[in-house]
Design an enzyme around this catalytic site. Structure first.
Site, PDB file in Angstrom:
ATOM      1  N   GLU A   1     -64.529 -32.284 -54.579  1.00  0.00           N
ATOM      2  CA  GLU A   1     -65.090 -30.975 -54.181  1.00  0.00           C
ATOM      3  C   GLU A   1     -64.168 -29.834 -54.598  1.00  0.00           C
ATOM      4  OE1 GLU A   1     -68.017 -30.170 -52.532  1.00  0.00           O
ATOM      5  OE2 GLU A   1     -68.708 -32.232 -52.361  1.00  0.00           O
TER       6      GLU A   1
ATOM      7  N   GLY B   1     -63.556 -30.886 -66.114  1.00  0.00           N
ATOM      8  CA  GLY B   1     -63.304 -31.354 -64.746  1.00  0.00           C
ATOM      9  C   GLY B   1     -63.304 -30.148 -63.820  1.00  0.00           C
TER      10      GLY B   1
ATOM     11  N   ARG C   1     -42.777 -48.872 -29.824  1.00  0.00           N
ATOM     12  CA  ARG C   1     -41.768 -49.495 -30.693  1.00  0.00           C
ATOM     13  C   ARG C   1     -40.351 -49.113 -30.251  1.00  0.00           C
ATOM     14  NH1 ARG C   1     -40.672 -53.615 -34.148  1.00  0.00           N
ATOM     15  NH2 ARG C   1     -39.148 -52.982 -35.719  1.00  0.00           N
TER      16      ARG C   1
ATOM     17  N   GLU D   1     -67.200 -34.092 -67.052  1.00  0.00           N
ATOM     18  CA  GLU D   1     -67.174 -34.678 -68.406  1.00  0.00           C
ATOM     19  C   GLU D   1     -65.727 -34.850 -68.833  1.00  0.00           C
ATOM     20  OE1 GLU D   1     -69.501 -32.253 -71.039  1.00  0.00           O
ATOM     21  OE2 GLU D   1     -71.336 -32.586 -69.874  1.00  0.00           O
TER      22      GLU D   1
ATOM     23  N   GLN E   1     -35.508 -37.554 -32.184  1.00  0.00           N
ATOM     24  CA  GLN E   1     -36.072 -36.264 -32.610  1.00  0.00           C
ATOM     25  C   GLN E   1     -36.627 -36.291 -34.032  1.00  0.00           C
ATOM     26  OE1 GLN E   1     -33.431 -33.030 -31.741  1.00  0.00           O
ATOM     27  NE2 GLN E   1     -33.572 -33.367 -29.536  1.00  0.00           N
TER      28      GLN E   1
ATOM     29  N   THR F   1     -60.206 -29.359 -56.713  1.00  0.00           N
ATOM     30  CA  THR F   1     -58.818 -29.711 -56.370  1.00  0.00           C
ATOM     31  C   THR F   1     -58.193 -28.620 -55.485  1.00  0.00           C
ATOM     32  OG1 THR F   1     -57.913 -28.555 -58.292  1.00  0.00           O
ATOM     33  CG2 THR F   1     -58.506 -30.874 -58.607  1.00  0.00           C
ATOM     34  N   SER F   2     -57.047 -28.957 -54.899  1.00  0.00           N
ATOM     35  CA  SER F   2     -56.336 -27.956 -54.081  1.00  0.00           C
ATOM     36  C   SER F   2     -56.009 -26.713 -54.906  1.00  0.00           C
ATOM     37  CB  SER F   2     -55.036 -28.555 -53.534  1.00  0.00           C
ATOM     38  OG  SER F   2     -55.339 -29.501 -52.549  1.00  0.00           O
TER      39      SER F   2
HETATM   40  C1  FAD Z   1     -62.902 -39.969 -55.741  1.00  0.00           C
HETATM   41  C2  FAD Z   1     -63.524 -39.065 -56.754  1.00  0.00           C
HETATM   42  C3  FAD Z   1     -64.909 -38.958 -56.807  1.00  0.00           C
HETATM   43  C4  FAD Z   1     -65.513 -38.128 -57.763  1.00  0.00           C
HETATM   44  N1  FAD Z   1     -66.870 -38.091 -57.813  1.00  0.00           N
HETATM   45  C5  FAD Z   1     -67.481 -37.321 -58.758  1.00  0.00           C
HETATM   46  C6  FAD Z   1     -68.908 -37.308 -58.865  1.00  0.00           C
HETATM   47  O1  FAD Z   1     -69.618 -37.971 -58.120  1.00  0.00           O
HETATM   48  N2  FAD Z   1     -69.486 -36.552 -59.837  1.00  0.00           N
HETATM   49  C7  FAD Z   1     -68.732 -35.808 -60.697  1.00  0.00           C
HETATM   50  O2  FAD Z   1     -69.320 -35.132 -61.528  1.00  0.00           O
HETATM   51  N3  FAD Z   1     -67.369 -35.803 -60.632  1.00  0.00           N
HETATM   52  C8  FAD Z   1     -66.727 -36.543 -59.680  1.00  0.00           C
HETATM   53  N4  FAD Z   1     -65.348 -36.589 -59.612  1.00  0.00           N
HETATM   54  C9  FAD Z   1     -64.571 -35.810 -60.570  1.00  0.00           C
HETATM   55  C10 FAD Z   1     -63.957 -34.579 -59.912  1.00  0.00           C
HETATM   56  O3  FAD Z   1     -64.935 -33.612 -59.671  1.00  0.00           O
HETATM   57  C11 FAD Z   1     -62.851 -34.066 -60.868  1.00  0.00           C
HETATM   58  O4  FAD Z   1     -61.854 -35.071 -60.880  1.00  0.00           O
HETATM   59  C12 FAD Z   1     -62.253 -32.762 -60.389  1.00  0.00           C
HETATM   60  O5  FAD Z   1     -63.163 -31.710 -60.540  1.00  0.00           O
HETATM   61  C13 FAD Z   1     -60.973 -32.421 -61.182  1.00  0.00           C
HETATM   62  O6  FAD Z   1     -61.188 -32.539 -62.555  1.00  0.00           O
HETATM   63  P1  FAD Z   1     -60.202 -33.424 -63.459  1.00  0.00           P
HETATM   64  O7  FAD Z   1     -59.987 -34.716 -62.769  1.00  0.00           O
HETATM   65  O8  FAD Z   1     -60.757 -33.426 -64.818  1.00  0.00           O
HETATM   66  O9  FAD Z   1     -58.829 -32.650 -63.425  1.00  0.00           O
HETATM   67  P2  FAD Z   1     -58.444 -31.384 -64.340  1.00  0.00           P
HETATM   68  O10 FAD Z   1     -59.485 -30.334 -64.213  1.00  0.00           O
HETATM   69  O11 FAD Z   1     -58.085 -31.853 -65.691  1.00  0.00           O
HETATM   70  O12 FAD Z   1     -57.137 -30.888 -63.594  1.00  0.00           O
HETATM   71  C14 FAD Z   1     -55.874 -31.512 -63.751  1.00  0.00           C
HETATM   72  C15 FAD Z   1     -54.867 -30.725 -62.891  1.00  0.00           C
HETATM   73  O13 FAD Z   1     -54.832 -29.344 -63.347  1.00  0.00           O
HETATM   74  C16 FAD Z   1     -55.115 -28.488 -62.265  1.00  0.00           C
HETATM   75  N5  FAD Z   1     -55.860 -27.322 -62.721  1.00  0.00           N
HETATM   76  C17 FAD Z   1     -56.968 -27.279 -63.498  1.00  0.00           C
HETATM   77  N6  FAD Z   1     -57.377 -26.022 -63.676  1.00  0.00           N
HETATM   78  C18 FAD Z   1     -56.522 -25.229 -62.996  1.00  0.00           C
HETATM   79  C19 FAD Z   1     -56.402 -23.806 -62.791  1.00  0.00           C
HETATM   80  N7  FAD Z   1     -57.292 -22.953 -63.295  1.00  0.00           N
HETATM   81  N8  FAD Z   1     -55.366 -23.374 -62.048  1.00  0.00           N
HETATM   82  C20 FAD Z   1     -54.477 -24.236 -61.486  1.00  0.00           C
HETATM   83  N9  FAD Z   1     -54.533 -25.571 -61.644  1.00  0.00           N
HETATM   84  C21 FAD Z   1     -55.535 -26.065 -62.382  1.00  0.00           C
HETATM   85  C22 FAD Z   1     -55.951 -29.328 -61.310  1.00  0.00           C
HETATM   86  O14 FAD Z   1     -55.927 -28.795 -60.002  1.00  0.00           O
HETATM   87  C23 FAD Z   1     -55.277 -30.681 -61.418  1.00  0.00           C
HETATM   88  O15 FAD Z   1     -54.138 -30.714 -60.609  1.00  0.00           O
HETATM   89  C24 FAD Z   1     -64.711 -37.385 -58.666  1.00  0.00           C
HETATM   90  C25 FAD Z   1     -63.321 -37.491 -58.596  1.00  0.00           C
HETATM   91  C26 FAD Z   1     -62.723 -38.329 -57.655  1.00  0.00           C
HETATM   92  C27 FAD Z   1     -61.239 -38.434 -57.610  1.00  0.00           C
END
Ligand code: FAD
Length: 389
Positions: free
Chosen positions: A373, A139, A278, A135, A289, A375-376
């Site tokens: 799935e 995220g 190349r 939402e 290297q 973020t890192s």
């Molecule tokens: C290609 C793609 C497909 C997707 N498909 C779906 C889908 O089918 N269904 C669905 O529901 N969602 C989907 N998503 C959404 C995805 O699950 C979210 O983008 C993801 O969970 C991250 O949430 P956010 O983008 O709101 O980032 P945010 O949560 O706002 O995070 C922003 C940054 O802050 C960092 N961060 C947040 N919390 C912490 C913490 N506690 N500690 C350290 N760092 C933190 C994050 O790692 C990131 O770098 C998709 C996203 C992409 C890019």
């Protein structure tokens, strides 16, 4: 490579992987060669054909039980297939295996009716779905949900807004995760629902164009009225979405890790082949290297990442599901693949940067893997917690 360290854990299912690779070469590569060279993802109808054909051959959703329409493969086999799909370099190969539009582990918690009506067509590749979890304000913090399902007589009324939902434009059904208002003032966790995409009140809003040509969608939920049969797991599923989701995270993360490892291996091979051919300053660039550094570092990292993913898959088959293992594997594989693709593109110079070149596409495609799935950074949070930090 038979002498590679990862070969100790790889090649556990040689006949299966061979037949999958033959399917890719004989059927998918010719189809992929007809795709427009704009570097974007294949059209939906072609992906749907690949999904159904692969399911008929027993590859798609292969680790699901035979009685549900799968092939009953061990998880290590599925991981090897995802790896082979990434390694093939064929743009259609990833669609031959169940991903985020395929059978969801959430539905394994479904009632017998839900399994028959929703899960089995997904396993057979006849249907496709999306997961609407994210939402605007939820995220990484995925369960801080504002969308809410309120109990209403014997059913539920759902209101809210979901963002970045993949595949929503083509899905037959949405798996919706919302906060729960049981109507009696009690507090409970989020609930997962399965709802047809044409259900009254559910509609697609904004379309977000992704870097690699894949669109994501906003889903608007306005007075979506559903009966109790829409709650995944029935009455026992009310408030249980988080527990159900936790149960399935490792497998999804290892699918992504395996695909990333395969893509990294493919990108590395392209880099090595190009460097050997190349010439610059009168020599093959492979003799410099600085170029070797790109390719040797990549090889070391790919080998480590493959070993980690394959070991985690084997542990899952042995019944050991430690979420920090899958987090380590997904973190390592997605970050490794991103670096390896970047380095191989660098080795190609301007040639790799041009539209239509496989590395130009992979450079855009691989970038999502450190976000989807979890973020890192979120994978690191999981590992840190497991370390007691
Ligand atoms: C290609 C793609 C497909 C997707 N498909 C779906 C889908 O089918 N269904 C669905 O529901 N969602 C989907 N998503 C959404 C995805 O699950 C979210 O983008 C993801 O969970 C991250 O949430 P956010 O983008 O709101 O980032 P945010 O949560 O706002 O995070 C922003 C940054 O802050 C960092 N961060 C947040 N919390 C912490 C913490 N506690 N500690 C350290 N760092 C933190 C994050 O790692 C990131 O770098 C998709 C996203 C992409 C890019």
């Amino acid at each position: 490579m038979k002498s590679a360290p990862s070969s100790v854990l790889e090649n556990q299912h040689p006949e299966l992987v061979d037949s999958f690779e033959t399917f890719i070469q004989r059927e998918l590569v010719p189809l992929a060669s007809e795709l427009p060279e704009n570097g974007d993802l294949p059209p939906f109808d072609l992906r749907a054909y690949v999904r159904r054909r692969s399911a008929a051959l027993g590859f798609y959703a292969g680790d699901h039980p035979v009685e549900l329409g799968g092939s009953g493969m061990p998880f290590t086999a599925v991981v090897e297939l995802h790896h082979a799909a990434g390694r093939s370099g064929c743009a259609l190969a990833p669609y031959a295996l169940a991903g985020s539009d395929g059978p969801s582990p959430l539905l394994r918690h479904g009632t017998p009716e839900q399994i028959e009506r929703y899960l089995m067509p997904l396993i057979k590749g006849e249907a496709t779905r999306c997961l609407a979890l994210t939402e605007p304000q939820a995220g990484s913090d995925a369960f801080r949900l504002s969308s809410v399902a309120k109990r209403d007589s014997d059913g539920w009324v759902i209101n809210g807004r979901k963002t970045f939902v993949s595949n929503a434009g083509h899905a037959d059904m949405a798996l919706l995760v919302t906060a729960t208002d049981p109507g009696d003032g009690s507090e409970t966790g989020p609930t997962a629902f399965v709802v047809a995409m044409d259900h009254p009140g559910l509609r697609i809003g904004q379309r977000y164009e992704g870097m690699s040509g894949e669109a994501m969608f906003e889903i608007l939920l306005e007075q979506v009225r559903v009966g109790p049969e829409a709650v995944i797991g029935g009455e026992a599923g009310v408030g249980a979405a988080m527990a159900m989701a936790m149960d399935s995270l490792s497998r999804g993360r290892l699918h992504v890790a395996a695909q990333c490892n395969g893509i990294a291996e493919h990108a590395l091979r392209l880099g090595v082949e190009y460097a050997r051919e190349r010439r610059a300053f009168g020599e093959r660039i492979s003799s410099y290297q600085h170029v070797q550094e790109h390719l040797v570092s990549s090889r070391a990292e790919v080998e480590c990442s493959k070993l980690l993913t394959l070991a985690c898959a084997r542990l899952l088959d042995e019944g050991i599901d430690a979420p920090d293992n899958a987090a380590l594997a997904k973190l390592t594989a997605s970050e490794t693949a991103t670096r390896v693709v970047d380095r191989s593109l660098q080795v190609h110079g301007a040639t790799g940067w041009t539209r239509g070149h496989p590395l130009e596409f992979l450079y855009r495609y691989i970038r999502m893997m450190t976000i989807v799935e979890g973020t890192s950074e979120v994978q690191k949070v999981i590992v840190a917690q497991a370390m007691g930090l």
